[in-house]
Scaffold this motif. Sequence first.
Motif, PDB file in Angstrom:
ATOM      1  N   UNK A 192       0.823  -1.077  -0.046  1.00  8.58           N
ATOM      2  CA  UNK A 192      -0.059   0.003  -0.050  1.00  8.58           C
ATOM      3  C   UNK A 192       0.909   1.407   0.296  1.00  8.58           C
ATOM      4  N   UNK A 193       1.894   1.156   0.748  1.00  8.12           N
ATOM      5  CA  UNK A 193       2.854   2.417   0.810  1.00  8.12           C
ATOM      6  C   UNK A 193       3.251   3.011  -0.537  1.00  8.12           C
ATOM      7  N   UNK A 194       3.556   2.060  -1.449  1.00  8.64           N
ATOM      8  CA  UNK A 194       4.031   2.354  -2.887  1.00  8.64           C
ATOM      9  C   UNK A 194       2.841   3.073  -3.324  1.00  8.64           C
ATOM     10  N   UNK A 195       1.647   2.937  -3.319  1.00  7.47           N
ATOM     11  CA  UNK A 195       0.849   3.835  -3.812  1.00  7.47           C
ATOM     12  C   UNK A 195       0.526   4.955  -3.182  1.00  7.47           C
ATOM     13  N   UNK A 196       1.079   5.223  -1.802  1.00  4.39           N
ATOM     14  CA  UNK A 196       0.960   6.532  -1.231  1.00  4.39           C
ATOM     15  C   UNK A 196       2.221   7.196  -1.928  1.00  4.39           C
ATOM     16  N   UNK A 197       3.240   6.774  -2.317  1.00  6.84           N
ATOM     17  CA  UNK A 197       4.104   7.423  -2.945  1.00  6.84           C
ATOM     18  C   UNK A 197       3.711   7.824  -4.340  1.00  6.84           C
ATOM     19  N   UNK A 198       3.001   7.052  -4.986  1.00  6.89           N
ATOM     20  CA  UNK A 198       2.554   7.370  -6.387  1.00  6.89           C
ATOM     21  C   UNK A 198       1.288   8.449  -6.235  1.00  6.89           C
TER      22      UNK A 198
END
Length: 254
Positions: A226-232
């Motif tokens: 999920x955190x990867x999508x926060x950066x996105x």
Amino acid sequence: MNSATHTAFHTSIDAGVAELVIDRPPVNALNSQEWLDLAHTLEALGQDPQVRVIVIRAEGRGFCAGVDIKELDAHPELIVKVNAGNYATFKAVHRNPVPVIVAVHGYVLGGGIGITGAADIVVASDCATFALPEVDRGAMGGGAHLQRLFPVQKVRYLFFTGDKIGAVEAQQYGFIERVVPREQLRETALQIAHKIASKSPDMIRIAKEALNGIEDGNLEDKYRWEQGFTLQAYTSADSAETRRAFVEKRDATF
């Protein structure tokens, strides 16, 4: 009784029970360094041979409002540090060698959901409300922890809408051990903690590791995804607008 004080929380240890109290006015929203400090403190408590159980609670109007949005609005580059602190804190709860009980009241938002969803036992005041307003803050994350509390479709409803759900209604989903009046919250959590602390510490630590091992999926891996999508999300103009609108106390415009 041993005790220690931090700018955002304080701890004490008594009869095998460590009590960590979040106390960062006005809303118990922690900044990037405070999340890392919280993780390190929880890790240290779990390694302390005096500690058999950890209780996390809070002072003020609510349990935890999550991350400090004002800090991120002023310094968006700190999102990586915030992510690291959130990840470390939630892992320090979930993977702690000893059971962690959370006693929540008022608002339980964002990072507050992460702490609660990572915990072993949840006690709630009847005034507690749960919400994950990440979409309205231009971020992602926390769905994995929310899914330890609610079933899949309810998680998606809460995540997409940002709506809150009160403890009395939420109790039907089974994750809250007890709902009590606010004035009974701390004592209820401590009663459960002392009951566990009276048992063999070796057996309880073995049980904690065993129970973590039989869970479906890996909570930390899910949250890291999920955190990867926060950066996105943070690369979009909409994300910046949500934070600016929050700071300026207005509706966001898209």
